[in-house]
Design a protein around this motif. Structure first.
Motif, PDB file in Angstrom:
ATOM      1  N   ARG A 148     -28.886  72.119  37.755  1.00  0.00           N
ATOM      2  CA  ARG A 148     -29.611  71.431  38.750  1.00  0.00           C
ATOM      3  C   ARG A 148     -30.397  70.268  37.214  1.00  0.00           C
ATOM      4  O   ARG A 148     -31.277  71.057  36.081  1.00  0.00           O
ATOM      5  CB  ARG A 148     -29.987  70.917  39.759  1.00  0.00           C
ATOM      6  CG  ARG A 148     -30.426  69.402  39.671  1.00  0.00           C
ATOM      7  CD  ARG A 148     -30.541  69.134  40.887  1.00  0.00           C
ATOM      8  NE  ARG A 148     -29.675  69.401  42.126  1.00  0.00           N
ATOM      9  CZ  ARG A 148     -29.733  69.607  43.241  1.00  0.00           C
ATOM     10  NH1 ARG A 148     -30.676  69.490  44.136  1.00  0.00           N
ATOM     11  NH2 ARG A 148     -28.381  69.780  43.932  1.00  0.00           N
ATOM     12  N   TYR A 207     -31.700  67.180  35.426  1.00  0.00           N
ATOM     13  CA  TYR A 207     -32.410  65.492  36.090  1.00  0.00           C
ATOM     14  C   TYR A 207     -31.869  64.405  34.965  1.00  0.00           C
ATOM     15  O   TYR A 207     -32.441  64.510  33.927  1.00  0.00           O
ATOM     16  CB  TYR A 207     -33.427  65.577  36.816  1.00  0.00           C
ATOM     17  CG  TYR A 207     -33.649  65.842  38.055  1.00  0.00           C
ATOM     18  CD1 TYR A 207     -33.522  65.435  38.890  1.00  0.00           C
ATOM     19  CD2 TYR A 207     -34.345  67.186  38.126  1.00  0.00           C
ATOM     20  CE1 TYR A 207     -33.268  66.254  40.660  1.00  0.00           C
ATOM     21  CE2 TYR A 207     -34.007  68.199  39.498  1.00  0.00           C
ATOM     22  CZ  TYR A 207     -33.676  67.727  41.053  1.00  0.00           C
ATOM     23  OH  TYR A 207     -34.185  67.327  42.089  1.00  0.00           O
ATOM     24  N   ARG A 208     -31.214  63.128  35.558  1.00  0.00           N
ATOM     25  CA  ARG A 208     -31.447  62.214  34.878  1.00  0.00           C
ATOM     26  C   ARG A 208     -32.178  61.788  33.876  1.00  0.00           C
ATOM     27  O   ARG A 208     -32.364  61.580  32.516  1.00  0.00           O
ATOM     28  CB  ARG A 208     -30.736  60.796  35.480  1.00  0.00           C
ATOM     29  CG  ARG A 208     -30.093  59.483  34.949  1.00  0.00           C
ATOM     30  CD  ARG A 208     -30.765  58.993  35.371  1.00  0.00           C
ATOM     31  NE  ARG A 208     -29.900  57.703  35.239  1.00  0.00           N
ATOM     32  CZ  ARG A 208     -28.550  56.666  34.912  1.00  0.00           C
ATOM     33  NH1 ARG A 208     -28.125  57.398  36.169  1.00  0.00           N
ATOM     34  NH2 ARG A 208     -28.343  56.245  34.332  1.00  0.00           N
ATOM     35  N   LYS A 209     -33.673  61.661  34.352  1.00  0.00           N
ATOM     36  CA  LYS A 209     -34.371  61.679  33.608  1.00  0.00           C
ATOM     37  C   LYS A 209     -34.829  62.500  32.620  1.00  0.00           C
ATOM     38  O   LYS A 209     -34.944  62.320  31.179  1.00  0.00           O
ATOM     39  CB  LYS A 209     -35.777  61.342  34.474  1.00  0.00           C
ATOM     40  CG  LYS A 209     -36.173  62.566  35.438  1.00  0.00           C
ATOM     41  CD  LYS A 209     -37.233  62.803  36.261  1.00  0.00           C
ATOM     42  CE  LYS A 209     -37.854  64.190  36.633  1.00  0.00           C
ATOM     43  NZ  LYS A 209     -38.266  64.898  35.983  1.00  0.00           N
ATOM     44  N   ASP A 210     -34.578  64.192  32.710  1.00  0.00           N
ATOM     45  CA  ASP A 210     -35.269  65.134  31.887  1.00  0.00           C
ATOM     46  C   ASP A 210     -33.902  64.260  30.722  1.00  0.00           C
ATOM     47  O   ASP A 210     -34.519  65.029  29.958  1.00  0.00           O
ATOM     48  CB  ASP A 210     -34.580  66.781  32.328  1.00  0.00           C
ATOM     49  CG  ASP A 210     -35.709  66.742  33.354  1.00  0.00           C
ATOM     50  OD1 ASP A 210     -36.671  66.103  33.448  1.00  0.00           O
ATOM     51  OD2 ASP A 210     -35.707  67.562  34.249  1.00  0.00           O
ATOM     52  N   ASN A 238     -19.989  65.913  41.179  1.00  0.00           N
ATOM     53  CA  ASN A 238     -20.864  64.566  40.173  1.00  0.00           C
ATOM     54  C   ASN A 238     -20.379  62.917  40.097  1.00  0.00           C
ATOM     55  O   ASN A 238     -19.734  62.989  40.095  1.00  0.00           O
ATOM     56  CB  ASN A 238     -21.625  64.803  38.926  1.00  0.00           C
ATOM     57  CG  ASN A 238     -21.609  66.451  38.679  1.00  0.00           C
ATOM     58  OD1 ASN A 238     -23.270  67.397  39.494  1.00  0.00           O
ATOM     59  ND2 ASN A 238     -21.399  67.342  37.946  1.00  0.00           N
ATOM     60  N   GLU A 266     -28.801  60.574  40.518  1.00  0.00           N
ATOM     61  CA  GLU A 266     -30.519  60.973  40.239  1.00  0.00           C
ATOM     62  C   GLU A 266     -30.421  62.956  39.375  1.00  0.00           C
ATOM     63  O   GLU A 266     -30.912  63.077  38.408  1.00  0.00           O
ATOM     64  CB  GLU A 266     -31.453  61.070  40.525  1.00  0.00           C
ATOM     65  CG  GLU A 266     -31.486  59.712  41.218  1.00  0.00           C
ATOM     66  CD  GLU A 266     -32.058  58.559  40.517  1.00  0.00           C
ATOM     67  OE1 GLU A 266     -32.980  59.181  39.512  1.00  0.00           O
ATOM     68  OE2 GLU A 266     -31.577  57.860  40.472  1.00  0.00           O
ATOM     69  N   TYR A 267     -29.056  62.768  39.427  1.00  0.00           N
ATOM     70  CA  TYR A 267     -29.113  64.699  38.744  1.00  0.00           C
ATOM     71  C   TYR A 267     -27.501  64.923  38.706  1.00  0.00           C
ATOM     72  O   TYR A 267     -26.656  64.444  39.266  1.00  0.00           O
ATOM     73  CB  TYR A 267     -29.433  65.705  39.457  1.00  0.00           C
ATOM     74  CG  TYR A 267     -29.363  65.565  40.796  1.00  0.00           C
ATOM     75  CD1 TYR A 267     -28.057  66.380  41.075  1.00  0.00           C
ATOM     76  CD2 TYR A 267     -29.952  65.044  42.043  1.00  0.00           C
ATOM     77  CE1 TYR A 267     -27.549  66.427  42.257  1.00  0.00           C
ATOM     78  CE2 TYR A 267     -29.475  65.057  43.288  1.00  0.00           C
ATOM     79  CZ  TYR A 267     -28.237  65.753  43.697  1.00  0.00           C
ATOM     80  OH  TYR A 267     -28.043  65.244  45.305  1.00  0.00           O
ATOM     81  N   ASP A 292     -24.924  68.495  38.346  1.00  0.00           N
ATOM     82  CA  ASP A 292     -25.247  70.205  38.671  1.00  0.00           C
ATOM     83  C   ASP A 292     -23.992  70.599  37.742  1.00  0.00           C
ATOM     84  O   ASP A 292     -22.753  70.518  37.183  1.00  0.00           O
ATOM     85  CB  ASP A 292     -25.008  70.399  40.471  1.00  0.00           C
ATOM     86  CG  ASP A 292     -25.903  70.064  41.490  1.00  0.00           C
ATOM     87  OD1 ASP A 292     -27.214  70.168  40.469  1.00  0.00           O
ATOM     88  OD2 ASP A 292     -25.462  69.596  42.275  1.00  0.00           O
TER      89      ASP A 292
END
Length: 147
Positions: A130, A132-135, A33, A38-39, A41
């Protein structure tokens, strides 16, 4: 005769080089990572237990579920952190008792399972999820700087 010995030597040397390259622990490697990605794992593991589950399919499904839960636990630990409570008793400068409790708490939304499988040599299942950063930012209610 010399060509045969040379050929045999090359075959044996090649076999030694190939066999020395793997230690069988590749299943335990975590996904890489990178900061600013953007994500992220998270890879979880589960043991295939044939004693508790004598049917192979049932043992594999249980191992996959354990691996899935392990991956989610790693995600919660990374996103929210871990609460650790420790108690130590010392008497006459000698350790008498030590207890450590850790607690995970968190909600993961938006996680996607991107890989799963088995390493039958190790007797393990693995699952990669995975997030995501936005989540994660939505869960925490703030923008992340050092993700």
């Amino acid at each position: 005769m010399k060509k045969g010995i040379l050929f045999l030597f090359i075959i044996i040397f090649s076999f030694i080089l190939v066999s020395c390259g793997s230690n069988g622990l590749a299943i335990f490697s975590q996904p890489e990572n990178k900061k600013g990605a953007e994500y992220h794992d998270f890879k979880g593991f589960g043991i295939i237990d044939y004693k508790s589950f004598p049917q192979e399919a049932q043992a594999k499904l249980a191992a996959l579920e354990a691996a899935r839960q392990d991956a989610y636990s790693k995600a919660v630990e990374y996103i929210y952190g871990v609460y650790i409570d420790s108690n130590t008793t010392v008497k006459d400068f000698a350790l008498q008792n030590k207890t450590i409790d850790s607690t995970l708490w968190g909600v993961i939304r938006g996680a996607q399972e991107i890989d799963e499988g088995f390493d039958m040599v190790q007797g393990m299942a693995y699952v990669v999820i995975r997030v995501y950063r936005k989540d994660i930012e939505e869960l925490l209610g703030k923008k992340l700087r050092n993700f």
